[in-house]
Design a protein around this motif. Structure first.
Motif, PDB file in Angstrom:
ATOM      1  N   ASP D 252       0.865  -1.187   0.000  1.00  0.00           N
ATOM      2  CA  ASP D 252       0.000   0.000   0.000  1.00  0.00           C
ATOM      3  C   ASP D 252       0.898   1.231   0.000  1.00  0.00           C
ATOM      4  N   HIS D 253       0.894   1.941  -1.111  1.00  0.00           N
ATOM      5  CA  HIS D 253       1.820   3.063  -1.261  1.00  0.00           C
ATOM      6  C   HIS D 253       1.359   4.330  -0.560  1.00  0.00           C
ATOM      7  N   SER D 254       0.137   4.340  -0.069  1.00  0.00           N
ATOM      8  CA  SER D 254      -0.407   5.589   0.464  1.00  0.00           C
ATOM      9  C   SER D 254       0.026   5.860   1.900  1.00  0.00           C
ATOM     10  N   ASP D 256       2.209   6.648   5.194  1.00  0.00           N
ATOM     11  CA  ASP D 256       3.402   7.385   5.599  1.00  0.00           C
ATOM     12  C   ASP D 256       4.213   6.483   6.523  1.00  0.00           C
ATOM     13  N   ASP D 302       8.467   0.346  -4.757  1.00  0.00           N
ATOM     14  CA  ASP D 302       7.646  -0.408  -3.813  1.00  0.00           C
ATOM     15  C   ASP D 302       8.500  -1.217  -2.835  1.00  0.00           C
TER      16      ASP D 302
END
Lengths: 344, 344, 344, 344
Positions: D252-254, D256, D302
């Motif tokens: 999940d790249h979203s 932080d 990623d």
């Protein structure tokens, strides 16, 4: 809590002072100065201090702020304490100077070795040479303490029992000393590079090193007369540590040297006379404010070999500075300094 | 090609001998022995030798095979050459012994220092002490060569110019020597562990080290009379290198010591007298068969300080052994030994 | 004799080039340039070279003198070869550039990573990437050779057998690389100090290191398509050595990877595929022009782990440069490069 | 004062335990056992402890004496705690085991990796895995605590925030770990010699290291399912320190990641999440009970790279053991553990 100021805290003696004071139950660092690093957090520069001093930032030197401290340490290149000490002493603070500025009693000798005029000869009478094993009483009331150099600490502690007792020929003393690289400081000079200093050993400054007159001054005091000293420092591939190998000719063979050393240092919390036949290792004092000493007379001859080891950044600099602070403030001399060395 | 045998090739002087001989244009290693590693390929034990000696395996010692070689090196603990040399000398081979077995001319002195009877006193007259800078002529015709120890090489080369010229007081000589850890060999003893020896410096064997009588013997020969020597070895956190700091009192101040040393070694291919004021570093000889020397007289006093550095595994052992081989076989003395040191 | 010029010989790759060329039977260094050290003898700056190059002095760069050489090496910071290569190529000399100036084929990519315009994009077509194991034929006739970087050499040699054979997933390659401190050069920056780098390990430039595009370029060529590479360099407390630990996912489990690597490098004099199960040590290549490789597939999974070690100053710089010279001049490729590594 | 027993105090974790306990205001070591060193004073074996523990001697293990302690530490090779724990737990003492004996929950897996039957499978249910950042509540009431291994501590602390949050692909985790030589213990094996390990880097046990199942077990717990882990340990030329470089693919790249890590460890006294972009150095934790972590996502891809450093003898062994003691006895968790790291 004792309010502490540090002038020039960006070098190795500065960070070591911070490390030791973090373990001192009564110390609180109020001010630390650096012109070049103004505004930077101490813990950003020295990640080992993260979690300690988290709000402490470097500031520009300010006499009012420093003068409000109980003690001000100078961890600066030579010349800086000369320039600031006079004004600071007009406040109520004490100065503990880790630099060479007030170590030599003779300002002309200082000028010759340091290549510049002495900046505060009028303070030399006030200054106390901060070797507690010799000058403890004077330190108790001192306003300006000159913390001994690293080589001078190891060499003097190893030699003065012989000299005070009149047992050694003062005309022929040799101090063959080996130092870790941190003794050269945090400056970026070629010789301090990893690739230039690791896996190698060399002597340096054989013609004359600035610690020579300091050692000689201390030995003269122990003898009560002139001394002939040859001092050869060597650069050793390790971060910390000084190993002083001291050669002296004994003039009276009947004395039990082991007992002499043990008695001389019986009440000293930071001098450890090891059992006869020992070979102290510098790692046995890494990070600790201890000088370990062993006395040998090889093959029963008239040459005594004293082995004396310290951590140059602790008993040879910042630890000895804290020891001086404890004495000058009437605290337990060992406060904050009683942790064991890091080994291995 | 010269046929070479090596007895006991599993230690550091053994692998160093193999490294040097791999660069020697006329050397061919026919036999290498090790009881414990019999059958193992040399290159499997020492991966730096992969691509060299790919068919060479350790075998059990066999006098016939060794005797068929032109030269047999012993890279063994003391006592082994004693046991085998006599029989081997009945063949036509030459022996170059890197161990201490034939270094001392006095078999009783040997027994005292090595704690066991001398195993071949009858060969002592045959044996030549293989310090080419002193004994080159004898080496040319020698059948049994005792390669000097590492400390003795560095100390003698640094002191003999003074002593041969009658310029030093032979009664008061100090050799403060610092050695890398490989000097302790490849044995698995506690003190040689990385975590026990890195980042630390210590003296050892101050009461008396086995190289003391060997150095004294060499100095006596240079003086032509008795000498008083104090020798203090130190363990230094580096793999290779010996730094000898030598202290001697000069009896004639009028002599130009720099010129004396330069003249003494003018024709020596492997002794480098550095310019006045130099401080040789051990890394400047790492892997090379060179002794670099600098002469100092600090503050113009009567104490001379000579700095002498070698690689203990090369000029202090295997390189000097190859140099002896070259001389004994009438080859160019520098053959296979002229590569520069590895720096950094 | 081959006439050799060296531009910028004061750094670690420069002195290493001199060390290697001193052992090369056909090399003669005619010219070595340095603006800052003009007039100094090379052997005064690098005492390991005393007795070699005794008359060689640094001079200011001069195209006529350099152009008269058979080969000119650049051991300079990036940008210098850009500025001088064009004019030099108008003479008859060959250029072997150890800097990064001509490694990347895409001048815009070069500009992005090096933060300045590419100074000689018109020469990029002429330049040959000097990895002999990939480009030997082109090197034979090259006028301008870009010697690969240290990390790129270790990483490419470890990965290309897999990629050329189409056995690895090119989208997921990880190169976790550990370098000795000499990789940072001889510049006096804080992080290269002994006290800042010894007894510690750290990653650096995780966000992006200049060798990333160079490695990627080489891997793309081997794959014939795009690659996804993560490259994390680490600073290791040793002078020399790169240890590349390379992770890649195999797409065909039936292949014998050990045999694949052995066949790929069967005729390569300077790539050593070690036996299955090996763990190459960087010290096994210290000072030698060798890359040693071991291939593992832990627990029989689909992840291949390749271990690839070189000496960053030899196969990763100056040794590979000499190898390129040998090829370009039609000499035996191993000339001057066949000595074993220094171990211990 | 807390009465403390130590079984097997002659290794590096033993002496480190003594060093740390000397600084603990409530700890008193009553008993320390060693069969081989019976009767020897601790301070004679470890000179850094001279002036501390001056009357403490090694004794043979005795359940009555140990059972009278509040806490008994095992600093022993594997198998010893198996043999003694059962009987000791019938007294009122607590056991804190620094060995691997009770780390794995599956006794058969233990047997496979350690090559011998598990000696006390009946105690596995009682044993608590002493990673406070995961198991603090269980530790509070534990009678038998298994202190995590050094690699497992660094690897788990660096990976579990990602895995607990379900952000990483559990099938493809790589732990490329670098350890100082003290991780191999004080045993006199060849590979731990100074001359065999300094100035070199190598991977070892790539086929499978005993810490692999321990790390996997911890990661499985964080994930709540199976994990695919590749673990490659490396030997690094430094005494202390582990640098874990951890590679994981984010799903999940979203998220932080910096904030994720900071929140996960917000209340942890001994985990320091460094600012984004940091590269923690092992020396920044030398001698201190801290794990410093930095999170990177190079080139915005990623693949997450987590850098996690500890001192293997402190947070990776003896310091974590004291931390467990503090928790289990209801003391302030940081007691005796708050001193800064030694740097330089």
């Amino acid at each position: 809590m004792i309010k502490i100021g540090i002038v020039g805290g960006t070098g190795y003696t500065g960070v070591e002072l911070l490390r030791l004071l973090a373990q001192h139950p009564q110390a609180h660092v109020e001010v630390i100065t650096s012109r070049s690093e103004e505004g930077q957090r101490v813990a950003d520069m020295y990640p080992n201090l993260r979690g300690h001093y988290d709000n402490l930032k470097f500031s520009v030197p300010d006499v009012t702020a420093l003068g409000a401290c109980d003690v001000v340490f100078f961890a600066t290149p030579h010349g800086v304490a000369h320039a600031m000490a006079g004004e600071l002493l007009s406040t109520s603070t004490r100065i503990i100077d880790l630099s060479a500025d007030f170590r030599l009693k003779d300002s002309e000798e200082w000028s010759r070795w340091y290549g510049q005029p002495h900046g505060a000869p009028e303070l030399l009478e006030t200054a106390v040479y901060g070797l507690p094993e010799v000058n403890r009483e004077a330190i108790r009331t001192a306003r300006l303490i000159a913390v001994p150099g690293c080589y001078p600490t190891a060499a003097q502690l190893g030699l003065i029992p012989l000299l005070e007792a009149g047992l050694a020929d003062p005309a022929r003393i040799i101090a063959d000393c080996k130092s870790g690289v941190s003794g050269a400081g945090r400056g970026t000079n070629l010789g301090s590079l990893f690739c230039e200093s690791t896996e190698s050993m060399k002597a340096y400054a054989v013609a004359g090193h600035r610690h020579l007159p300091e050692i000689s001054q201390g030995l003269r005091q122990a003898v009560g007369g002139p001394v002939g000293l040859t001092f050869v420092p060597h650069l050793t591939p390790m971060i910390r540590g000084i190993h002083a190998t001291l050669y002296s000719t004994v003039v009276d063979h009947s004395v039990d040297l082991q007992a002499l050393f043990e008695q001389r240092y019986a009440n000293e919390p930071f001098v450890d006379v090891m059992p006869a036949g020992s070979h102290p290792e510098t790692r046995s004092v890494r990070g600790a404010n201890v000088c370990r000493i062993a006395v040998h007379r090889p093959q029963g001859g008239d040459l005594v070999v004293v082995l004396s080891v310290i951590d140059n950044l602790v008993k040879g600099a910042s630890g000895q500075a804290v020891q001086n602070m404890n004495i000058a403030l009437g605290l337990d001399e060992t406060l904050g300094l009683s942790h064991p060395a890091l080994m291995p």
